[in-house]
Design an enzyme around this catalytic site. Structure first.
Site, mmCIF file in Angstrom:
data_model
loop_
_atom_site.group_PDB
_atom_site.id
_atom_site.type_symbol
_atom_site.label_atom_id
_atom_site.label_comp_id
_atom_site.label_asym_id
_atom_site.label_seq_id
_atom_site.Cartn_x
_atom_site.Cartn_y
_atom_site.Cartn_z
ATOM 1 N N HIS A 76 0.817 -1.219 0.000
ATOM 2 C CA HIS A 76 0.000 0.000 0.000
ATOM 3 C C HIS A 76 0.848 1.265 0.000
ATOM 4 O O HIS A 76 0.346 2.352 0.248
ATOM 5 C CB HIS A 76 -0.948 0.011 1.204
ATOM 6 C CG HIS A 76 -1.721 -1.259 1.362
ATOM 7 N ND1 HIS A 76 -1.333 -2.273 2.224
ATOM 8 C CD2 HIS A 76 -2.837 -1.707 0.724
ATOM 9 C CE1 HIS A 76 -2.181 -3.273 2.129
ATOM 10 N NE2 HIS A 76 -3.093 -2.965 1.234
HETATM 11 S S1 FES Z 1 1.629 -0.476 3.377
HETATM 12 FE FE1 FES Z 1 -0.008 -1.837 3.779
HETATM 13 S S2 FES Z 1 1.022 -3.630 4.489
HETATM 14 FE FE2 FES Z 1 2.637 -2.232 4.122
#
Ligand code: FES
Length: 184
Positions: A149
Site C-alpha cells: 500500500h
Molecule cells: S503499506 Fe499496507 S502492508 Fe505495508
C-alpha cells in the site's frame, strides 16, 4: 543457502533460511521434541532466539533473516546513511516513538534510539500497516518501500510515509561480540 533480490550490485537483500549463519539457540530449541509433544503455548515458542554472524554482510547491504516466523532485517549502514538518519528531527516523524523493545516504551524515535551501534540496524521486516514485507533500497527515504500500500521507511526503519502508523519494531537483541548478534 540464500536467495537474493538485487536492487543494485552493491545493495543486496538476502534471505537466509537455516544456514550456518543462523542457529536456533537456547533451551527452547534443545527441548523441542519434548515441548512439541506437549503442544506448547505461544509463550514457550516466543522464547526462541537466533544468533547472526555479521561478518558476511557488507556496508550497504540489507540482509533478511527469519525470526520467529517473520522476516528480520539486518542492515549494515554506510556513513552517509547514518548521517542522513541522524539529521532527521523527531518532530518530522509520523511516529515519534522509538518502538525499540530494548528501551522504555516512551523513548523517542531518534536514530540513536533505533540502534545499538550506528552501523547496524536490526529491525522487524513486518510492515506496521497490514504486515507485508517491505523492500530495501526503494522509496523516497533510502530505507524500505512496502509495495502492498505504499508505506515508506527510512534508513532507521522509521515510517516516513503512510498508511503504516508505526515505525518498524526493533526486537530485543544484543551484541555477543563485534561480529555476532543474538536476537530474542
Ligand atoms: S503499506 Fe499496507 S502492508 Fe505495508
Amino acid at each position: 543457502m540464500a536467495t537474493t533480490t538485487t536492487a543494485e550490485p552493491t545493495r543486496r537483500d538476502f534471505l537466509y533460511i537455516a544456514t550456518g549463519s543462523v542457529a536456533a539457540v537456547g533451551a527452547a530449541a534443545a527441548l523441542w521434541p519434548l515441548i512439541d509433544q506437549m503442544n506448547p503455548s505461544s509463550a514457550v515458542l516466543a522464547l526462541a532466539s537466533i544468533e547472526i554472524d555479521l561478518t558476511p554482510i557488507q556496508v550497504g547491504q540489507s540482509v533478511t533473516f527469519k525470526f520467529r516466523g517473520h522476516p528480520l532485517f539486518v542492515r549494515r549502514r554506510s556513513p552517509a546513511e547514518i548521517a542522513t538518519a541522524k539529521a532527521v528531527p523527531v518532530s518530522e516523524l509520523i511516529d515519534p516513538i522509538a518502538r525499540n523493545l530494548n528501551l522504555p516504551d516512551d523513548a523517542p524515535a531518534t536514530d540513536a534510539n533505533r540502534e545499538t551501534h550506528p552501523e547496524w540496524l536490526v529491525v522487524s521486516g513486518v510492515c506496521t500497516h497490514l504486515g507485508c514485507t517491505p523492500t530495501a533500497y526503494e522509496g523516497d527515504f533510502g530505507g524500505w518501500l512496502c509495495h502492498c500500500h505504499g508505506s515508506q521507511y527510512d534508513v532507521a526503519g522509521r515510517v516516513r510515509k503512510g498508511p503504516a502508523p508505526q515505525n518498524l519494531e526493533i526486537p530485543v537483541y544484543s551484541f555477543l561480540s563485534p561480529t555476532r548478534v543474538k536476537v530474542g
